[in-house]
Design a protein around this motif. Structure first.
Motif, PDB file in Angstrom:
ATOM      1  N   TYR A   1      58.209  14.287  25.858  1.00  0.00           N
ATOM      2  CA  TYR A   1      56.948  13.668  25.434  1.00  0.00           C
ATOM      3  C   TYR A   1      55.791  14.038  26.366  1.00  0.00           C
ATOM      4  O   TYR A   1      54.700  14.349  25.912  1.00  0.00           O
ATOM      5  CB  TYR A   1      57.112  12.151  25.382  1.00  0.00           C
ATOM      6  N   SER A   2      56.056  14.014  27.675  1.00  0.00           N
ATOM      7  CA  SER A   2      54.985  14.234  28.654  1.00  0.00           C
ATOM      8  C   SER A   2      54.711  15.706  28.935  1.00  0.00           C
ATOM      9  O   SER A   2      53.640  16.049  29.430  1.00  0.00           O
ATOM     10  CB  SER A   2      55.329  13.536  29.973  1.00  0.00           C
ATOM     11  N   LEU A  51      53.057   3.506  28.260  1.00  0.00           N
ATOM     12  CA  LEU A  51      53.518   4.861  27.958  1.00  0.00           C
ATOM     13  C   LEU A  51      54.948   4.850  27.425  1.00  0.00           C
ATOM     14  O   LEU A  51      55.254   5.543  26.447  1.00  0.00           O
ATOM     15  CB  LEU A  51      53.423   5.746  29.197  1.00  0.00           C
ATOM     16  N   VAL A 111      57.486   5.879  36.093  1.00  0.00           N
ATOM     17  CA  VAL A 111      56.275   6.473  35.505  1.00  0.00           C
ATOM     18  C   VAL A 111      55.115   6.321  36.482  1.00  0.00           C
ATOM     19  O   VAL A 111      54.308   7.247  36.650  1.00  0.00           O
ATOM     20  CB  VAL A 111      55.942   5.829  34.138  1.00  0.00           C
ATOM     21  N   ILE A 128      56.309   6.163  23.841  1.00  0.00           N
ATOM     22  CA  ILE A 128      57.443   7.089  23.698  1.00  0.00           C
ATOM     23  C   ILE A 128      58.479   6.508  22.743  1.00  0.00           C
ATOM     24  O   ILE A 128      59.023   7.216  21.892  1.00  0.00           O
ATOM     25  CB  ILE A 128      58.056   7.418  25.075  1.00  0.00           C
ATOM     26  N   PHE A 159      61.339  11.313  28.023  1.00  0.00           N
ATOM     27  CA  PHE A 159      60.094  11.252  28.779  1.00  0.00           C
ATOM     28  C   PHE A 159      59.581  12.651  29.068  1.00  0.00           C
ATOM     29  O   PHE A 159      58.396  12.944  28.904  1.00  0.00           O
ATOM     30  CB  PHE A 159      60.297  10.488  30.091  1.00  0.00           C
ATOM     31  N   SER A 160      60.470  13.541  29.468  1.00  0.00           N
ATOM     32  CA  SER A 160      60.103  14.910  29.788  1.00  0.00           C
ATOM     33  C   SER A 160      59.543  15.629  28.560  1.00  0.00           C
ATOM     34  O   SER A 160      58.514  16.307  28.638  1.00  0.00           O
ATOM     35  CB  SER A 160      61.323  15.652  30.330  1.00  0.00           C
ATOM     36  N   THR A 185      53.088   9.586  37.718  1.00  0.00           N
ATOM     37  CA  THR A 185      51.715   9.787  37.248  1.00  0.00           C
ATOM     38  C   THR A 185      50.645   9.312  38.221  1.00  0.00           C
ATOM     39  O   THR A 185      49.492   9.733  38.114  1.00  0.00           O
ATOM     40  CB  THR A 185      51.482   9.060  35.911  1.00  0.00           C
TER      41      THR A 185
END
Length: 65
Positions: free
Chosen positions: A52-53, A28, A14, A32, A49-50, A18
Motif C-alpha cells: 500500500y505504501s 492509515l 507506522v 489499508i 503495508f509495504s 513515517t
C-alpha cells in the motif's frame, strides 16, 4: 522461520516509519484495511503495508526490529 519476527504492523510502527503521529498510524491502517477489504478486527500485515505504501518490505522490517 526467523524467531521473534512479527507478521502484523501496528500504529506505533507506522509512527516510527513515517515520523507522523500514532493517530495518523491508526488512520492509515484503517485506510489499508478498507483498501484490502478487511474487517475492522483483522490485522494488517507487513506485506500489505509495504504494498500500500510503496515502501520496500525489507526496509519496513528493519524499522520494526
Amino acid at each position: 522461520m526467523v524467531p521473534n519476527r512479527r507478521l502484523c504492523i501496528y500504529p506505533k510502527d507506522v509512527q516510527l516509519i513515517t515520523g507522523r503521529s500514532e493517530r495518523y498510524g491508526r488512520k492509515l491502517l484503517q485506510d489499508i484495511r478498507n483498501y484490502f477489504d478487511k474487517e475492522p478486527h483483522q490485522f494488517v500485515t507487513i506485506k500489505e503495508f509495504s504494498e500500500y505504501s510503496g515502501i520496500e518490505m525489507e526496509e519496513v522490517i528493519q524499522y520494526i526490529k
